[in-house]
Design an enzyme around this catalytic site. Sequence first.
Site, PDB file in Angstrom:
ATOM      1  N   SER A   1       0.828  -1.196   0.000  1.00 17.32           N
ATOM      2  CA  SER A   1       0.000   0.000   0.000  1.00 17.32           C
ATOM      3  C   SER A   1       0.862   1.245   0.000  1.00 17.32           C
ATOM      4  CB  SER A   1      -0.872   0.001   1.250  1.00 17.32           C
ATOM      5  OG  SER A   1      -1.354   1.287   1.476  1.00 17.32           O
TER       6      SER A   1
ATOM      7  N   GLY B   1      -9.534   7.363  10.688  1.00 15.92           N
ATOM      8  CA  GLY B   1      -9.790   7.846  12.047  1.00 15.92           C
ATOM      9  C   GLY B   1     -10.832   8.940  12.134  1.00 15.92           C
TER      10      GLY B   1
ATOM     11  N   SER C   1     -15.335   5.180   8.265  1.00 14.67           N
ATOM     12  CA  SER C   1     -15.181   3.776   7.883  1.00 14.67           C
ATOM     13  C   SER C   1     -14.143   3.523   6.807  1.00 14.67           C
ATOM     14  CB  SER C   1     -16.511   3.188   7.423  1.00 14.67           C
ATOM     15  OG  SER C   1     -17.318   3.008   8.518  1.00 14.67           O
TER      16      SER C   1
ATOM     17  N   ASP D   1     -21.280  -0.632   8.542  1.00 13.56           N
ATOM     18  CA  ASP D   1     -20.310   0.055   7.686  1.00 13.56           C
ATOM     19  C   ASP D   1     -20.083  -0.704   6.385  1.00 13.56           C
ATOM     20  OD1 ASP D   1     -20.205   1.572   9.952  1.00 13.56           O
ATOM     21  OD2 ASP D   1     -18.243   0.842  10.592  1.00 13.56           O
TER      22      ASP D   1
HETATM   23  C1  GLA Z   1     -18.799   1.761  14.175  1.00 16.38           C
HETATM   24  C2  GLA Z   1     -19.090   0.294  13.891  1.00 16.38           C
HETATM   25  C3  GLA Z   1     -20.501   0.099  13.360  1.00 16.38           C
HETATM   26  C4  GLA Z   1     -21.533   0.790  14.240  1.00 16.38           C
HETATM   27  C5  GLA Z   1     -21.101   2.221  14.547  1.00 16.38           C
HETATM   28  C6  GLA Z   1     -22.018   2.880  15.533  1.00 16.38           C
HETATM   29  O1  GLA Z   1     -18.779   2.487  12.987  1.00 16.38           O
HETATM   30  O2  GLA Z   1     -18.170  -0.191  12.946  1.00 16.38           O
HETATM   31  O3  GLA Z   1     -20.770  -1.272  13.245  1.00 16.38           O
HETATM   32  O4  GLA Z   1     -21.758   0.068  15.410  1.00 16.38           O
HETATM   33  O5  GLA Z   1     -19.788   2.294  15.049  1.00 16.38           O
HETATM   34  O6  GLA Z   1     -23.271   3.088  14.986  1.00 16.38           O
END
Ligand code: GLA
Length: 385
Positions: free
Chosen positions: A69, A126, A130, A176
């Site tokens: 990467s 961060g 996601s 996510d």
């Molecule tokens: C993170 C987790 C999700 C979800 C959110 C809160 O993003 O990866 O699965 O639980 O927190 O909604």
Amino acid sequence: MSDIRDEVAAGFQEIYGSAPLGIWSAPGRANLIGEHTDYNEGFVLPFAINRRTVVALGAREDGVIRVASAFADEVAEIALSELAPERLRDWSAYPLGVAWALGQYGADLGAVPGVDLYIESTVPVGAGLSSSAAIESAVAVALNEVWQLGLSLQTLARVGQLAENKAVGAPTGIMDQSASLLGRHDQAVFLDCRSLESELVELGFADAGLELLVIDTGVSHDHSTGGYAARRASCELGARLMGVPALRDLGVEDLPRARDVLDDETFRRVRHIITENQRVIDTVTALRTEGPLAIGDLLYDSHISMRDDFEISVSELDLAVETAQANGAIGARMTGGGFGGAAIALVPSEGISRIQVAIDGAFAEHGFSQPTMFTVTASDGAGRN
Ligand code: GLA
């Protein structure tokens, strides 16, 4: 996007000495509403954003997987048949964890061809957008195609979640990966996290003269430690004491009994989940009947519930939300798992710079580091190219 795809192809060529077989990508996500409801088998309403992780893939003759990467110095390498969660570490646990998890969902890791992967991303790490699900989903769709597994997008979401839970060690839910795989242009994904049935819901922000501003506080969070797992444990305790399989099975009519049965802290955790599930449903209805101008109070109520009942906000997120609200946002809330990361604000296009200036000023006044702000649009989910 063509730029990053070119960069990824060039990066692949430089490391592995040949052109890739193909390029796949997957987006990060912003959650419009429905926080911590996913692992309670409830409802969520995230959308895929216009920031993506791109993976170039080449096939190998042997059974080895290599991952490289732009954001890591070393090339990780392991025989597919030797993949095991406890052997994976650092960022390569995400892509290698997906390869392992595909084995748990039927891929014969002793027989499929090896692969070389090269990964780059425009999803900020961060920020609560996601970046991890974007890597998992991009690698999952790529391997699903090249290994001819024929797994559905719902199953690939489970694969990504399994990688995250076991290889990375974060006890996260299914939201996510689902958003990253199922998202569509200008639509949010209304997902039932019990059945994994989903419907697309038109957002219509641009038509209403609105934009979705992300305010990344820069406060880092890590869901493989501490707070996230503690909230999950409280929810499981609440469900057990209330005698239901999951908090999804409770509604607002159960709140008086919950107050009698549960200690104060568990009650407030449970109340957040019950009311948040209802807010997701109400948001879907409002979007479909009145449009996005009608969802502001639901977004703000969600934030207050996370701040006071679920206690996952931080001062920087509260300040971003309050300042946005006070300066013309339709609604605002923290997004994602909490304990840091980003807030989102739904703002009229013509008022966006005023809100940004106000947030910058408020952060400076409180002695907080300057946040990073940018707008996102709802985009297509994972796929080839
Ligand atoms: C993170 C987790 C999700 C979800 C959110 C809160 O993003 O990866 O699965 O639980 O927190 O909604």
